[in-house]
Scaffold this motif. Structure first.
Motif, PDB file in Angstrom:
ATOM      1  N   LEU A  86       0.882  -1.169   0.000  1.00  0.00           N
ATOM      2  CA  LEU A  86       0.000   0.000   0.000  1.00  0.00           C
ATOM      3  C   LEU A  86       0.918   1.216   0.000  1.00  0.00           C
ATOM      4  CD1 LEU A  86      -2.464  -1.199   2.790  1.00  0.00           C
ATOM      5  CD2 LEU A  86      -2.660  -1.526   0.328  1.00  0.00           C
ATOM      6  N   SER A  87       0.803   2.050  -1.040  1.00  0.00           N
ATOM      7  CA  SER A  87       1.831   3.067  -1.226  1.00  0.00           C
ATOM      8  C   SER A  87       1.414   4.490  -0.897  1.00  0.00           C
ATOM      9  CB  SER A  87       2.336   3.026  -2.668  1.00  0.00           C
ATOM     10  OG  SER A  87       1.292   3.324  -3.556  1.00  0.00           O
ATOM     11  N   ASP A  88       0.204   4.704  -0.382  1.00  0.00           N
ATOM     12  CA  ASP A  88      -0.134   6.063   0.039  1.00  0.00           C
ATOM     13  C   ASP A  88      -0.944   6.025   1.331  1.00  0.00           C
ATOM     14  OD1 ASP A  88      -2.663   5.323  -0.802  1.00  0.00           O
ATOM     15  OD2 ASP A  88      -2.937   6.987  -2.187  1.00  0.00           O
ATOM     16  N   VAL A  89      -0.994   7.176   1.984  1.00  0.00           N
ATOM     17  CA  VAL A  89      -1.608   7.277   3.306  1.00  0.00           C
ATOM     18  C   VAL A  89      -3.105   6.971   3.255  1.00  0.00           C
ATOM     19  CG1 VAL A  89      -2.073   8.844   5.227  1.00  0.00           C
ATOM     20  CG2 VAL A  89       0.121   8.936   4.065  1.00  0.00           C
ATOM     21  N   GLU A  90      -3.799   7.498   2.266  1.00  0.00           N
ATOM     22  CA  GLU A  90      -5.258   7.306   2.187  1.00  0.00           C
ATOM     23  C   GLU A  90      -5.613   5.829   2.053  1.00  0.00           C
ATOM     24  OE1 GLU A  90      -3.660   9.532   0.013  1.00  0.00           O
ATOM     25  OE2 GLU A  90      -4.028  11.208   1.366  1.00  0.00           O
ATOM     26  N   THR A  91      -4.914   5.124   1.175  1.00  0.00           N
ATOM     27  CA  THR A  91      -5.179   3.698   0.969  1.00  0.00           C
ATOM     28  C   THR A  91      -4.856   2.901   2.225  1.00  0.00           C
ATOM     29  OG1 THR A  91      -4.562   4.005  -1.347  1.00  0.00           O
ATOM     30  CG2 THR A  91      -4.712   1.753  -0.555  1.00  0.00           C
ATOM     31  N   THR A  92      -3.771   3.243   2.879  1.00  0.00           N
ATOM     32  CA  THR A  92      -3.381   2.544   4.098  1.00  0.00           C
ATOM     33  C   THR A  92      -4.409   2.758   5.199  1.00  0.00           C
ATOM     34  OG1 THR A  92      -1.064   2.877   3.485  1.00  0.00           O
ATOM     35  CG2 THR A  92      -1.502   2.211   5.746  1.00  0.00           C
ATOM     36  N   LYS A  93      -4.874   4.007   5.365  1.00  0.00           N
ATOM     37  CA  LYS A  93      -5.911   4.288   6.365  1.00  0.00           C
ATOM     38  C   LYS A  93      -7.169   3.493   6.073  1.00  0.00           C
ATOM     39  CE  LYS A  93      -4.820   8.941   7.960  1.00  0.00           C
ATOM     40  NZ  LYS A  93      -5.238  10.354   7.947  1.00  0.00           N
TER      41      LYS A  93
END
Length: 190
Positions: A86-93
């Protein structure tokens, strides 16, 4: 005395060469088709090595390049292990907050499986905070944190003691004025 003809040696060498070529092609085909179904897009990688050779000395830059090409969710092999990145903050959240029950567990790596086997544990048995998940992990984590708090973790009173001891250690080191010395004398004092 039997003599081996040059033609038979050439033929045997050619058969070995063709065998090696078929083995390499077979390894690539096997690696390509073993990708999990419904896996996110990502590079194919090398058999057994995955994308590790492509990462070089800057894996962060390599993963950023892949994120631009494949999007914020990608799948790749790290050695023999398939990994979802998962390469960005939004997707990880979203993954951990919205779908936490799906993403909370971790698959054991081949090394962890070998360690468990070497210690005599069965495949379905989980051991320790690092090799367990789910309910067992939560119980062990809760126990470990309570014991660490009893020892002073997270308490402000410990911070002052640590700073005081660090300052005393630095003073002792500076007093040696760049001369060689054994730091064990100060590190082992109680």
């Amino acid at each position: 005395m039997d003599y081996i003809s040059i033609a038979s040696v050439y033929k045997t060498g050619l058969n070995v060469f063709y065998g090696l070529i078929l083995t390499v092609i077979g390894a690539f085909v096997w690696h390509y088709f073993r990708r999990p179904r419904n896996a996110p897009p990502g590079p194919i990688g090398w058999p057994l090595l995955g994308s590790l050779p492509s990462m070089g000395s800057r894996p962060d830059e390599y993963l950023q390049t892949l994120a631009k090409k494949y999007g914020p969710v990608m799948g790749l092999y790290m050695g023999p292990d398939f990994t979802v990145v998962l390469s960005d903050v939004e997707t990880t959240k979203e993954a951990f907050l919205t779908h936490g029950d799906v993403f909370s567990g971790t698959a054991l790596t081949e090394l962890q499986k070998l360690i468990k086997k070497a210690l005599g544990y069965k495949d379905d048995e989980m051991i320790g905070v690092f090799l367990s998940e789910g309910k067992i992990w939560k119980e062990q984590r809760k126990f470990a944190i309570s014991k660490l708090r009893e020892l002073g973790m997270g308490k402000v009173s410990m911070e002052g003691k640590i700073k005081e001891e660090t300052a005393a250690l630095l003073t002792a080191f500076k007093a040696k004025d760049a001369e060689p010395f054994d730091p064990q004398v100060w590190l082992s004092k109680t």
